[in-house]
Design an enzyme around this catalytic site. Structure first.
Site, PDB file in Angstrom:
ATOM      1  N   ASP A 441       0.870  -1.302  -0.007  1.00  0.00           N
ATOM      2  CA  ASP A 441       0.053  -0.215   0.143  1.00  0.00           C
ATOM      3  C   ASP A 441       0.850   1.288  -0.036  1.00  0.00           C
ATOM      4  O   ASP A 441       2.092   1.288   0.403  1.00  0.00           O
ATOM      5  CB  ASP A 441      -0.969  -0.064   1.179  1.00  0.00           C
ATOM      6  CG  ASP A 441      -2.045   0.604   1.187  1.00  0.00           C
ATOM      7  OD1 ASP A 441      -2.259   1.598   0.179  1.00  0.00           O
ATOM      8  OD2 ASP A 441      -3.095   0.509   2.059  1.00  0.00           O
ATOM      9  N   ASP A 503     -10.977   2.190  -2.785  1.00  0.00           N
ATOM     10  CA  ASP A 503     -11.768   1.523  -1.548  1.00  0.00           C
ATOM     11  C   ASP A 503     -12.968   1.659  -1.292  1.00  0.00           C
ATOM     12  O   ASP A 503     -13.808   1.390  -0.465  1.00  0.00           O
ATOM     13  CB  ASP A 503     -11.284   2.841  -0.371  1.00  0.00           C
ATOM     14  CG  ASP A 503      -9.804   2.349   0.078  1.00  0.00           C
ATOM     15  OD1 ASP A 503      -9.161   1.521  -0.207  1.00  0.00           O
ATOM     16  OD2 ASP A 503      -8.999   3.266   0.815  1.00  0.00           O
TER      17      ASP A 503
END
Ligand code: DGJ
Length: 678
Positions: A441, A503
């Site tokens: 990430d 997301d």
């Protein structure tokens, strides 16, 4: 095949022709559907320009170099002992490597040499980049990968993807008017404001018809694409590493190699563009691998509160419903109880995992699943042991308070000591634990870069870390993620097996994101999770959530501990179904039958490479009472073959021409169809 007649070069691959002539510079002659090589000399197009203007042919450079005489956007701007540079053509070289051919053209100037490289792939994709080698000390002010020209005076529309957090890859299309349209990344991460590709199409081109010229850059940092339509009506795309805060110094004999711009052409609309790119990316960009595993990820269920007992409970449920990979997300290390602390301290938090990670990993393996874990190696919380010990490891400009985003700073991974620290940390994690999957990430833009070179050096350092991971741990699959879908592009996909598109896991919103994502990137790289319904959203049924997530690589992100037995059984059925259909979905040909942008029905179809099987997912947004919808027309089936759908046999041509009735009537209702040749 590459043929050269005098000064004319003709590149033919798949169904396309790409031709240019080389005099002093290289100028484009043609790019589009196949043409006869013998006709190349006849292709000159009648131009018109006033005596005040330069010849319009000068607009069609393959790699314009700033020389003060040419007014189109240049690819290269160099500061040496002279401010402007004129090139002379020197030579060319042809090479063959298996099914790909490479052409390198060499040009020379007083200050540097330039190599233009064309890599020709069998399905018609051409990779273009350049290499600049200094003869005297020079400073590159701009060094783009390529300029690609549409056929002379071609009117066109432009399609590209824009976005922001939780709304990545939203398609945008409009007529291209005179002027310059700039798509770019300036924050050190390639997205999600724009995605590094663009398509230019003739007016009214659609999913199945019309000519489309497209280009995609493989680069995971600051990039730019300028689409310029001159006042004379010529359009070209100039693309490469962004010259926004860019500088690169070269000493004699030193070279700078640009990233590759992949270009392609479709005669049959955006659907065919996607087919070309999907097969190209699978064959030539992605690391070799098999089918994507159905994964469970703990992020939406437990956020930072990852404790071994709860993770075990989730793992047990995940295994029960058929997941194959259990991924522990953020929160397992250091004092990471929120996004405010702990990032950089890559040791297991013993309060959360008293017996280390191996306890959970053994349990996960005993349930028959593989184990994966989340890392964010490029960043650090100021509230961490790492930062307290090495504050100088974060990017900073002396005398300036570095900017925090998500309470974190970025690590200067270009420093050898930081690279060594990260390799030590990753090496230990992967050697000591049975981990086969890393979610990598990166949750903030880069700021506080003390020199313009750092933007590019960060990308080089990232690629070298990923290359090292591949070499040392070839069994570990990488997923790229950047605060959602900020790192979805070909540079990352050369190392990662899959990426995290957003997301936003709402199954309806995802239909838009997935439509944008699959324009160029293959379905099997696109991870999609089944999660809970978002706050304030009308509830979506579990069936609808599964159908939406099964359009890509399936994952589960919901808190399974809260699921009823009945819900777990629904999950089990869908996951088993997905595993049966997975080769068709992940390795077949995608047809976007109905776009969510165009109406309240969305439908996608996947056809196996041998056309024996197909899967269709259809989604109704909301019903308006009394609205009747036409049957859904399929694509890509053998016209004369017979196919069974839900026990009824149809001919391929009936399914493609007349279609099939779906009877979707409820708000947020979905359907999944399996179609098999009989
Ligand atoms: C952002 C990612 O997109 C999420 O999936 C999750 O991994 C969080 N970061 C963790 O901090």
């Amino acid at each position: 095949m590459i043929t050269i007649q005098g000064h004319t070069f003709h590149l033919q691959a798949g169904d396309i022709s790409y031709a240019f002539t080389v005099d002093k510079a290289a100028r484009n002659l043609y790019w589009g559907g196949a043409i006869g090589g013998e006709d190349l000399p006849k292709l000159a197009v009648e131009g018109f320009h006033s005596s005040f203007d330069p010849d319009t042919n000068a607009e069609r450079g393959e790699y314009p170099v700033w020389n003060g005489h040419d007014f189109t956007l240049p690819c290269l701007k160099v500061q040496g002992t002279q401010r402007v540079h004129f090139l002379t053509y020197q030579s060319h070289e042809l090479e063959k490597d298996g099914k790909t051919e490479r052409l390198t053209l060499r040009f020379d100037s007083a200050a540097f040499t330039l190599a233009l490289v064309y890599q020709l792939y069998p399905n018609g994709i051409i990779g273009r980049n350049s290499v600049i080698t200094a003869k005297e000390p020079i400073q590159l002010e701009k060094a783009f990968s390529a300029s690609v020209n549409l056929p002379c005076y071609q009117e066109c529309e432009v399609r590209y993807a824009v976005g922001k957090w939780a709304r990545e890859n939203q398609l945008q299309q409009h007529p291209m008017s005179t002027g310059i349209l700039t798509l770019q990344a300036k924050r050190g991460i390639p997205g999600p404001q724009y995605n590094p590709w663009v398509a230019l199409c003739e007016k009214d081109a659609g999913e199945t018809h019309g000519r489309v010229w497209f280009a995609a850059l493989a680069y995971s940092g600051n990039w730019a694409m300028h689409i310029e339509k001159t006042e004379q009506g010529n359009t070209h795309i100039v693309a490469g590493v962004n010259d926004f805060d860019f500088a690169w110094a070269l000493q004699p004999q030193q070279s700078y190699t640009t990233p590759v711009l992949y270009i392609g052409f479709s005669q049959d609309g955006y659907g065919a563009m996607s087919h070309l790119m999907h097969s190209f990316v699978r064959e030539h960009i992605l690391p070799p691998r098999g089918l994507r595993r159905v994964l469970y990820n703990s992020w939406e269920a437990t956020a930072f509160d990852v404790r071994v007992e709860e993770q075990k409970r989730l793992a047990q449920k995940a295994a029960q419903i058929g997941c194959e990979l259990f991924v522990v997300d953020d929160g397992w290390f250091g004092q990471r109880h929120s996004d405010k602390a702990g990032l950089g301290d890559w040791y297991v938090n013993r309060e959360k995992f008293p017996n280390g990670l191996s306890d959970l990993i053994r349990y996960v393996k005993s349930l028959g699943m593989d184990f994966g874990i989340w890392v964010e190696p490029e960043a650090v919380n100021p509230d961490s042991d790492l930062y307290r010990t090495h504050p100088q490891w974060a990017y900073h400009i002396p005398g300036v308070e570095p900017m925090q985003a998500r309470n974190q700073l970025s690590l200067n991974i270009t420093l050898p000591e930081v690279q060594a620290y990260l390799k030590g940390m990753l090496g230990k994690l992967l050697r000591e634990n049975d981990i086969t999957f890393l979610k990598w990430d990166m949750n903030r833009p880069l700021t506080d870069m003390d020199s313009p070179e750092l933007w590019s050096k960060h990308v080089q350092a990232l690629y070298s870390l990923w290359a090292w991971l591949h070499q040392e741990f070839p069994h570990v699959e990488l997923e790229t993620c950047s605060g959602g879908g900020g790192r979805v592009e070909l540079g990352s996909l050369a190392y990662a097996y899959q990426s995290w598109p957003s997301d936003n896991t709402d199954p309806y919103d995802r239909l838009f994101i997935q439509e944008g994502y699959t324009q160029l990137y293959p379905v099997d790289t696109m991870m999609c999770w089944v999660t809970e319904s978002g706050e304030g959203r009308a509830p979506r049924s579990l069936d609808y959530r599964f159908c939406s997530a099964m359009c890509g690589g399936l994952g589960i992100g919901a808190n399974l501990s809260k699921f009823t037995q009945e819900e777990l059984e629904v999950c089990t059925r869908w996951i088993a179904q997905y595993k049966r259909w997975r080769p068709i979905i992940q390795q077949g040909v995608l047809y976007r039958l109905l776009s969510p942008i165009q109406g309240d029905m969305t439908a996608v179809q996947y056809v196996s490479q041998d056309r024996h099987e197909a899967v269709v997912f259809a989604f109704l947004r909301g019903q308006t009472y009394g609205t009747l919808r036409p049957p859904l027309r399929l694509q890509g089936l053998d016209a004369d073959a017979e196919y069974a759908v839900n026990g009824t046999v149809y001919s391929g041509k009936t399914l493609c021409n007349a279609g099939i009735s779906l009877a979707l009537r409820r708000d947020f209702q979905s359907a999944a169809l399996y179609i098999e040749k009989v």
